[in-house]
Design a protein around this motif. Structure first.
Motif, mmCIF file in Angstrom:
data_model
loop_
_atom_site.group_PDB
_atom_site.id
_atom_site.type_symbol
_atom_site.label_atom_id
_atom_site.label_comp_id
_atom_site.label_asym_id
_atom_site.label_seq_id
_atom_site.Cartn_x
_atom_site.Cartn_y
_atom_site.Cartn_z
ATOM 1 N N PHE A 112 3.328 -0.430 7.485
ATOM 2 C CA PHE A 112 2.069 0.282 7.290
ATOM 3 C C PHE A 112 2.252 1.422 6.291
ATOM 4 O O PHE A 112 1.439 1.610 5.385
ATOM 5 C CB PHE A 112 1.541 0.801 8.639
ATOM 6 C CG PHE A 112 0.268 1.567 8.515
ATOM 7 C CD1 PHE A 112 -0.931 0.925 8.219
ATOM 8 C CD2 PHE A 112 0.252 2.949 8.678
ATOM 9 C CE1 PHE A 112 -2.103 1.633 8.094
ATOM 10 C CE2 PHE A 112 -0.912 3.665 8.552
ATOM 11 C CZ PHE A 112 -2.101 3.002 8.270
ATOM 12 N N ARG A 113 3.363 2.180 6.446
ATOM 13 C CA ARG A 113 3.634 3.291 5.525
ATOM 14 C C ARG A 113 3.839 2.773 4.102
ATOM 15 O O ARG A 113 3.357 3.362 3.136
ATOM 16 C CB ARG A 113 4.887 4.048 5.968
ATOM 17 C CG ARG A 113 4.621 4.987 7.097
ATOM 18 C CD ARG A 113 5.855 5.830 7.357
ATOM 19 N NE ARG A 113 5.907 6.107 8.791
ATOM 20 C CZ ARG A 113 6.981 6.371 9.474
ATOM 21 N NH1 ARG A 113 8.152 6.389 8.882
ATOM 22 N NH2 ARG A 113 6.926 6.617 10.743
ATOM 23 N N LEU A 114 4.558 1.701 3.970
ATOM 24 C CA LEU A 114 4.814 1.129 2.655
ATOM 25 C C LEU A 114 3.513 0.648 2.007
ATOM 26 O O LEU A 114 3.261 0.876 0.821
ATOM 27 C CB LEU A 114 5.815 -0.026 2.769
ATOM 28 C CG LEU A 114 6.236 -0.678 1.451
ATOM 29 C CD1 LEU A 114 6.904 0.328 0.528
ATOM 30 C CD2 LEU A 114 7.151 -1.847 1.731
ATOM 31 N N SER A 115 2.646 0.011 2.778
ATOM 32 C CA SER A 115 1.377 -0.477 2.237
ATOM 33 C C SER A 115 0.465 0.691 1.861
ATOM 34 O O SER A 115 -0.241 0.646 0.846
ATOM 35 C CB SER A 115 0.681 -1.419 3.213
ATOM 36 O OG SER A 115 0.368 -0.740 4.399
ATOM 37 N N MET A 116 0.503 1.778 2.630
ATOM 38 C CA MET A 116 -0.297 2.960 2.305
ATOM 39 C C MET A 116 0.217 3.616 1.014
ATOM 40 O O MET A 116 -0.571 4.066 0.182
ATOM 41 C CB MET A 116 -0.282 3.965 3.452
ATOM 42 C CG MET A 116 -1.035 3.489 4.684
ATOM 43 S SD MET A 116 -2.741 3.055 4.305
ATOM 44 C CE MET A 116 -3.447 4.666 4.134
ATOM 45 N N LEU A 117 1.545 3.651 0.865
ATOM 46 C CA LEU A 117 2.136 4.226 -0.337
ATOM 47 C C LEU A 117 1.756 3.405 -1.575
ATOM 48 O O LEU A 117 1.390 3.955 -2.622
ATOM 49 C CB LEU A 117 3.658 4.296 -0.184
ATOM 50 C CG LEU A 117 4.425 4.882 -1.362
ATOM 51 C CD1 LEU A 117 4.052 6.337 -1.586
ATOM 52 C CD2 LEU A 117 5.917 4.737 -1.130
ATOM 53 N N LEU A 118 1.801 2.083 -1.461
ATOM 54 C CA LEU A 118 1.418 1.215 -2.567
ATOM 55 C C LEU A 118 -0.080 1.367 -2.902
ATOM 56 O O LEU A 118 -0.473 1.376 -4.074
ATOM 57 C CB LEU A 118 1.746 -0.238 -2.255
ATOM 58 C CG LEU A 118 3.247 -0.590 -2.229
ATOM 59 C CD1 LEU A 118 3.445 -2.024 -1.750
ATOM 60 C CD2 LEU A 118 3.859 -0.398 -3.596
ATOM 61 N N ALA A 119 -0.905 1.497 -1.868
ATOM 62 C CA ALA A 119 -2.344 1.669 -2.079
ATOM 63 C C ALA A 119 -2.625 3.001 -2.792
ATOM 64 O O ALA A 119 -3.465 3.081 -3.698
ATOM 65 C CB ALA A 119 -3.085 1.610 -0.754
ATOM 66 N N ALA A 120 -1.900 4.060 -2.404
ATOM 67 C CA ALA A 120 -2.079 5.367 -3.041
ATOM 68 C C ALA A 120 -1.656 5.308 -4.510
ATOM 69 O O ALA A 120 -2.334 5.851 -5.392
ATOM 70 C CB ALA A 120 -1.293 6.431 -2.292
#
Length: 182
Positions: free
Chosen positions: A7-15
């Motif tokens: 989830f953290r990795l996907s949020m970082l990529l989205a940002a």
């Protein structure tokens, strides 16, 4: 990997994608702004005074005759009653703003002096207003004395300016503007 790290990795990529999209959008909007500009209203202020009107002025003319030629002055002052200012400005989209000024000075009731910027003729002014479309010849806007009888309908006298009504013409009767009973 745990769900929280995914989830953290996907949020970082989205940002990261959002930030890079903003810079791309700014670059694209800069190009769009160069193509599309807001509409700017044409602003015309004052009295257009032509070269022909200035040439018609003669030292010694009474104020009333000067006003007949130039129209009402744009600026008059209680403190400078012997001076009338005629100022004309026009601001159009895609063109440099234009400003012209003419000042007439009186001594008593007579024209004493005229000062002005370089004025253009009526024909040059009409041409400058052209928006790229072809204009036909500008018509003459005055009636000569030899053409006056043909311009006046039969049975009517030309207006002589004395506001006297002809005895042959019946007086006009108009209804009252307000009713008498309230």
């Amino acid at each position: 990997m745990h769900v929280s790290s995914v989830f953290r990795l996907s949020m970082l990529l989205a940002a990261c994608a959002a930030v890079s999209a903003c810079s791309t959008l700014n670059n694209a909007s800069g190009h769009v702004v160069n193509w599309v500009s807001p509409y700017k209203v044409e602003v015309v202020q004052g009295n257009f005074v032509s070269k022909e009107q200035k040439d018609a002025l003669q030292v010694g003319m009474p104020r009333a005759q000067v006003k007949d030629i130039l129209g009402s002055p744009l600026v008059t002052s209680v403190f400078h009653a012997e001076r009338w200012d005629y100022v004309f400005t026009i601001s159009r989209q895609g063109q440099q703003p234009q400003q012209r000024k003419l000042t007439v000075f009186f001594k008593g009731d007579e024209l004493a002096k005229v000062e002005s910027d370089e004025l253009i003729s009526e024909q040059e002014f009409v041409t400058s207003l052209s928006t790229g479309r072809s204009l036909s010849k500008v018509p003459v806007l005055e009636v000569t004395t030899d053409k006056l009888p043909a311009a006046v309908p039969a049975g009517t006298a030309p207006n002589t300016g004395n506001n006297a009504t002809s005895s042959a013409e019946p007086p006009r009767v108009y209804p009252p503007l307000e009713s008498a009973v309230r």
